[in-house]
Design an enzyme around this catalytic site. Structure first.
Site, PDB file in Angstrom:
ATOM      1  N   MET A 167       0.794  -1.224   0.000  1.00  0.00           N
ATOM      2  CA  MET A 167       0.000   0.000   0.000  1.00  0.00           C
ATOM      3  C   MET A 167       0.830   1.281   0.000  1.00  0.00           C
ATOM      4  SD  MET A 167       0.353   1.484   3.261  1.00  0.00           S
ATOM      5  CE  MET A 167      -1.143   2.453   3.444  1.00  0.00           C
ATOM      6  N   TYR A 168       2.138   1.197   0.217  1.00  0.00           N
ATOM      7  CA  TYR A 168       2.946   2.409   0.224  1.00  0.00           C
ATOM      8  C   TYR A 168       2.931   3.040  -1.173  1.00  0.00           C
ATOM      9  CZ  TYR A 168       4.987   0.888   4.715  1.00  0.00           C
ATOM     10  OH  TYR A 168       5.192   0.491   6.014  1.00  0.00           O
ATOM     11  N   SER A 169       2.376   4.238  -1.235  1.00  0.00           N
ATOM     12  CA  SER A 169       2.221   4.949  -2.513  1.00  0.00           C
ATOM     13  C   SER A 169       1.605   4.043  -3.570  1.00  0.00           C
ATOM     14  CB  SER A 169       3.568   5.515  -2.985  1.00  0.00           C
ATOM     15  OG  SER A 169       4.040   6.474  -2.074  1.00  0.00           O
ATOM     16  N   HIS A 170       0.649   3.242  -3.108  1.00  0.00           N
ATOM     17  CA  HIS A 170      -0.149   2.366  -3.969  1.00  0.00           C
ATOM     18  C   HIS A 170       0.727   1.517  -4.900  1.00  0.00           C
ATOM     19  CE1 HIS A 170      -4.245   1.267  -4.999  1.00  0.00           C
ATOM     20  NE2 HIS A 170      -3.882   1.185  -6.256  1.00  0.00           N
TER      21      HIS A 170
END
Length: 325
Positions: free
Chosen positions: A60-63
């Site tokens: 999920m980090y920066s999608h």
């Protein structure tokens, strides 16, 4: 660089891990302070040169773009088989039943998506980002075990949950002969020490390594209390942390400053050195967005705090509600 085992597992880890939440496309996800591929490259190169072997990210980090960046840079450096690449699953990545949570369908779909973004055929440490109360724990643990058996994952870990949830997962896996978690990644710093009450004693007893996230308390321990960084102004999640008992927090930050001045060290080095001294901690995660941040963090490895200094740092702490779950 110093190295140790992740708990009582066979996995060797560097005492500092490079957190990759700050890498990514700024217009993706919820982290507008992130840096791109070219800015991240010298930081990753310096981390490798310093002997850091653990690189921690999440889908999920920066999608997903954090995974893309760290995967690209590790492959550029031709060190994939020399490092521990860790990522996570749980937070929504898209619509539909396979885009979020810890069901078998979601875990398999998201693991495959992470492998593709990372440009690798295996993940060294695959962590559940949070506990999923909507899915039977048996389903989650068996799915993680099957990923290990398939070769796509080497070890499994967990992050930020209540101890009863973590214990339930561990003993469910043990009863069925499935892969157990070798690590717990939890929030741990001088402003949030609640994990010392139950989680860390449990991990020590069970031989589970702890990866401390936010050892600098989102930067609050690295500067005078009340100072504001660019990240603090745009980090909406971070604004929900470290708001309990401001007077206690202020006193702790002041103590960090005094100890740092006595050593001729930075505040960040003192906060990190304190974290690394704690018995449950296998590795502390630092998330630099500038090369100078990494260079500063590395200095904590050579900083020895006396018993009296640790008492000064710890004395102002007050009990508080755990947040970040």
């Amino acid at each position: 660089m110093d190295y140790t085992r992740m708990g009582r597992s066979g996995l060797e880890v560097s005492r500092l891990s490079l957190g990759c939440m700050g890498f990514g496309h700024a217009d993706r996800g919820t982290h507008p302070w992130t840096i791109g591929l070219d800015e991240a490259r010298p930081i990753v190169r310096a981390a490798l040169d310093a002997g850091i072997t653990v690189f921690d990210t999440a889908n999920m980090y920066s999608h997903g773009t954090s995974e893309q960046i760290i995967g690209t840079l590790l492959n550029e450096a031709r060190v994939r088989d020399e490092v521990v690449l860790a990522t996570k699953v749980f937070v929504p990545m898209g619509p539909g039943p396979k885009g979020r949570g810890l069901s078998r369908a979601a875990i398999f779909a998201q693991a495959d998506a992470s492998l593709k973004r990372l440009g690798t055929d295996y993940i060294d440490l695959y962590q559940i980002h949070r506990y999923d109360p909507e899915v039977p724990i048996e389903e989650t643990m068996e799915a993680l075990h099957d990923l290990v058996r398939s070769g796509r994952v080497r070890y499994v870990g967990a992050s930020s949950m209540f101890v009863w949830q973590f214990a339930r997962a561990q003993y469910t896996a043990a009863m069925h002969g499935w892969s157990r978690f070798i690590s717990m990644q939890d929030q741990y710093n001088l402003l949030m020490r609640e994990e010392e009450r139950e989680m860390h004693p449990f991990c020590l007893e069970e031989g589970i390594g702890v990866m401390g996230w936010s050892p600098l308390a989102r930067g609050r321990l690295a500067m005078e209390w009340g100072a504001v960084s660019d990240r603090m102004q745009t980090d909406e999640y971070g604004k929900t942390l470290y708001t309990y008992d401001e007077e206690s927090n202020r006193e702790i930050v002041a103590a960090v400053g005094r100890v740092a001045q006595n050593h001729g060290a930075s505040r960040a080095q003192v906060a990190l050195a304190w974290t690394l001294h704690q018995p449950a901690i296998s590795t502390a995660i630092v998330g630099p967005s500038r090369l100078s941040h990494l260079t500063d963090a590395l200095g904590a490895l050579d900083l020895a705090l006396s018993d009296e200094e640790r008492k000064q740092l710890e004395a102002p702490y007050t009990s508080r509600l755990p947040v970040g779950f």
